[in-house]
Design a protein around this motif. Structure first.
Motif, PDB file in Angstrom:
ATOM      1  N   VAL A 121       0.812  -1.212   0.000  1.00 22.05           N
ATOM      2  CA  VAL A 121       0.000   0.000   0.000  1.00 22.05           C
ATOM      3  C   VAL A 121       0.850   1.268   0.000  1.00 22.05           C
ATOM      4  O   VAL A 121       0.625   2.185  -0.785  1.00 22.05           O
ATOM      5  CB  VAL A 121      -0.965   0.014   1.205  1.00 22.05           C
ATOM      6  N   ALA A 122       1.840   1.339   0.901  1.00 25.82           N
ATOM      7  CA  ALA A 122       2.598   2.582   1.014  1.00 25.82           C
ATOM      8  C   ALA A 122       3.942   2.359   1.683  1.00 25.82           C
ATOM      9  O   ALA A 122       4.170   1.345   2.347  1.00 25.82           O
ATOM     10  CB  ALA A 122       1.791   3.613   1.806  1.00 25.82           C
ATOM     11  N   LEU A 123       4.826   3.326   1.491  1.00 23.21           N
ATOM     12  CA  LEU A 123       6.113   3.374   2.176  1.00 23.21           C
ATOM     13  C   LEU A 123       6.203   4.689   2.933  1.00 23.21           C
ATOM     14  O   LEU A 123       5.731   5.724   2.444  1.00 23.21           O
ATOM     15  CB  LEU A 123       7.275   3.286   1.181  1.00 23.21           C
ATOM     16  N   ALA A 124       6.805   4.659   4.103  1.00 17.96           N
ATOM     17  CA  ALA A 124       6.938   5.860   4.913  1.00 17.96           C
ATOM     18  C   ALA A 124       8.407   6.228   5.081  1.00 17.96           C
ATOM     19  O   ALA A 124       9.166   5.457   5.660  1.00 17.96           O
ATOM     20  CB  ALA A 124       6.299   5.647   6.281  1.00 17.96           C
ATOM     21  N   PRO A 125       8.793   7.394   4.594  1.00 19.05           N
ATOM     22  CA  PRO A 125      10.156   7.855   4.847  1.00 19.05           C
ATOM     23  C   PRO A 125      10.282   8.349   6.282  1.00 19.05           C
ATOM     24  O   PRO A 125       9.305   8.802   6.885  1.00 19.05           O
ATOM     25  CB  PRO A 125      10.315   9.017   3.859  1.00 19.05           C
TER      26      PRO A 125
END
Length: 323
Positions: A121-125
């Motif tokens: 779904v997503a990546l978080a920096p």
């Protein structure tokens, strides 16, 4: 009817009866477990945005169910023990699935055996920040400062074995530094400690540190991901700012219990990827400092498989004891 014919018919009936639930899925509301508290956390915002779009796609209500505790492991364990019928889903996160099993060996689930990854779904920096009193304006200066004063810089984290702890341990290891780890009980307390100067630096989520960065109470040196963040485009990546090859982020994805029927798995994967195409979903994620990263089951499985040995090595090299 001979025995062989009877056996073939019986097998066909069993196959049909097993396929029928998957073909009719879903026939009742679906529960999406978010293993963190309700509110403004990235996990909750992402989970609720996904639940709304999956409700439309599946034609049944997808209920966001917050089951927080123990760094996301309580809600994750609940899903591991749920029936594999597609009616209990999980917002899976790095900490609970790629890290916790190697920090907390007494967990009630096996991240590789008990789950199937449905869709990325997503990546978080994460942002490498320092207190304004730290005389380092960039990553190269920070590395030089730490090397000149080994063991003198204190870095905060959200707890021992937390993703923010391991990200800094990876940084320390790659740069060959010596720093003192100061664990706190969560991201908010560790950020408060760094803002106050109790700790001098940390890796933290954008959602937690964006406000103090904008107010000048923290100085952003770099982002942990291979690409710059759209929220802070002027801030370089750690890799380009002085530590080539550094990359660390949190991933988010849809997970189901092992043995979920392939037809249900395919339906959920397809609908999740479509949900990420909606502008309001993208904007909701970007507002939290995370990057939509749609990927199907195979892609997500490969990504998870690579994350586990990466963080296991960091845990081993840093000699982090089982908790």
């Amino acid at each position: 009817m001979n025995l062989m014919t009877q056996a073939v018919m019986t097998a066909a009936m069993l196959t049909f009866s097993a396929m029928a639930p998957a073909q009719n899925y879903p026939t009742k509301p679906v529960r999406l477990v978010i293993p963190f508290p309700s509110g403004t956390s990235v996990n909750d915002v992402l989970g609720r945005a996904l639940a709304r779009r999956l409700s439309d796609a599946l034609g049944q209500q997808v209920i966001a169910d917050n089951r927080s505790g123990a760094g996301g492991t309580l809600g994750t364990e609940l899903v591991a023990k749920a029936p594999p019928d597609g009616y209990t889903l999980l917002v899976g996160v790095t900490g609970a699935l790629s890290i916790a099993p190697f920090v907390y060996p007494k967990l009630g689930y096996d991240s590789q055996r008990d789950f199937i990854p449905v869709a990325m779904v997503a990546l978080a920096p994460y942002i490498l920040v320092v207190h304004p009193s730290v005389p380092a304006k960039n990553v190269k200066e920070l590395i030089a400062l730490a090397r000149a004063h080994p063991g003198k810089l204190n870095y905060a984290s959200g707890g021992t074995g937390n993703i923010t702890h391991l990200q800094m341990e990876l940084f320390v290891s790659m740069a060959k530094l010596s720093m003192v780890h100061v664990p706190y009980k969560g991201g908010a307390p560790s950020t408060i400690a760094t803002v106050s100067g109790e700790a001098q630096l940390m890796f933290s989520s954008l959602a937690t540190t964006l406000s103090p960065i904008e107010q000048g109470r923290l100085r952003a040196l770099a982002v942990s991901t291979p690409k710059r963040s759209a929220v802070l485009p002027q801030v370089p990546t750690v890799s380009e700012a002085g530590l080539p090859g550094y990359e660390a982020s949190s991933w988010y994805g849809l997970i189901v219990p092992a043995a979920t029927p392939p037809a249900i798995l395919a339906r959920l994967s397809n609908d999740t990827i479509k949900a990420l195409e909606f502008t309001e979903v993208k904007e909701r994620l970007v507002s939290q400092g995370i990057v939509p990263a749609a990927g199907g089951t195979d892609e997500f499985r490969k990504y998870m498989a690579a994350e586990i040995p990466k963080w296991t090595k960091v845990i081993r090299d840093a000699k982090i004891p089982p908790q």
